[in-house]
Design a protein around this motif. Structure first.
Motif: not given
Length: 314
Positions: A227-237, A239-243, A252-260, A269-273
């Motif tokens: 279930g990981y491939s194509g999941s919200e968590d997978c797509i976010a990561m 996208t983050l790695l690509q950015g 990077v900002y959009r992913v790190c400040n997303s609700p996920l 969460a502090k690491l993300a922002i």
């Protein structure tokens, strides 16, 4: 009142010492009676607010109960635990932790590891507000006890507490190792959604460590999780790695400040922002310049001025 209680305490100590003496007609010390007298002395010292002497008396009580080979081990543990609780009440945290750990060792010897682990967990919670490093140690010890008993759900919960504190302490290398262990345990108990969350936390930690390769590897390894491939968590990561790789700060900002990511555990969460792309200097990537001229597409005057003042004067 205090002086009277102190005198009473010393009387009990004198009686205890008398119980420990041997003679021609008394070959063995009376450890049980001595322990009882020291317990009474401890209460008197406590009522007189002589806390150091009360602690010493409690320890003497535990010592002589231990010397009494017929005294139940569970009761000896109770004595040690009472001493630890007393030290906690007096804000003597290092001593309290020392006695808690002794009590836990005795619990292990008594064949009650679950109780030992729960005591270590409780000690971790008590010490956490004043000593994060020691709290990490206690949580990890408690997790180890549960793991040895094949109680992985309890073990992984305690490992999670330790991992978050390691992040708070900025001990990111150790946090990465702890998170991998957490993830493996969640995989073993088939809690795959938690594996997804741990992958996200791993990526954030590795990027803060400046190790893009390790972050990318965590995501690639997680493709094997159901279930990981194509999941919200997978797509976010992804996208983050690509950015991050393309130094696209907007992405990077959009992913790190997303609700996920914003609603993860607070330490993650502090690491993300606070994540920044390398060499970005904290600036966002500029959007492409809009075409110049009016709605009809007529060119602006003077091409040479267009270069000098493109985008306005400010």
């Amino acid at each position: 009142m205090a002086a009277q209680k102190i005198n009473e305490a010393h009387e009990h100590i004198a009686k205890a010492e008398k119980c420990l003496k041997t003679s021609l007609t008394k070959w063995k010390p009376d450890f049980d009676s001595a322990a009882s007298e020291y317990a009474k002395a401890a209460v008197c010292f406590k009522n007189a607010k002589q806390y150091d002497q009360a602690k010493d008396a409690y320890l003497k009580e535990a010592e002589y109960h231990t010397e009494n080979k017929t005294y139940p081990l569970c009761a000896q543990i109770h004595d040690m635990y009472d001493t630890a609780v007393f030290c906690f009440e007096q804000k003597k945290m290092p001593e309290a932790i020392q006695y808690i750990e002794k009590a836990c060792m005795m619990y292990m010897e008594n064949g009650t590891p679950d109780t030992a682990a729960m005591a270590l967990d409780r000690a971790g919670k008590l010490i956490e507000p004043i000593n994060l490093e020691k709290a990490v140690d206690l949580y990890q010890k408690a997790a180890g006890v549960f793991e040895n008993e094949d109680r992985l759900r309890q073990a992984v919960e305690l490992l999670g507490k330790a991992s978050r504190l390691l992040v708070r302490l900025r001990r990111l290398d150790e946090a990465a190792v702890a998170l991998q262990k957490e993830k493996n345990m969640y995989k073993e108990i088939e809690n795959f959604p938690m594996c997804f969350k741990k992958t996200t936390a791993q990526v954030l930690i590795h990027l803060h460590r400046g190790d893009y390769v390790a972050a990318d590897k965590c995501v690639r390894e997680s493709y094997s999780l159901p279930g990981y491939s194509g999941s919200e968590d997978c797509i976010a990561m992804e996208t983050l790695l690509q950015g991050y790789d393309e130094q696209d700060e907007d992405q990077v900002y959009r992913v790190c400040n997303s609700p996920l990511l914003k609603y993860m555990d607070n330490d993650y969460a502090k690491l993300a922002i606070s994540l920044r792309v390398p060499g970005g200097g904290g600036k966002k990537k500029k959007a492409p310049a809009a075409p110049q001229g009016g709605a009809s597409g007529a060119p602006a005057a003077a091409d040479e001025e267009e270069d000098d003042y493109e985008g306005g004067l400010c």
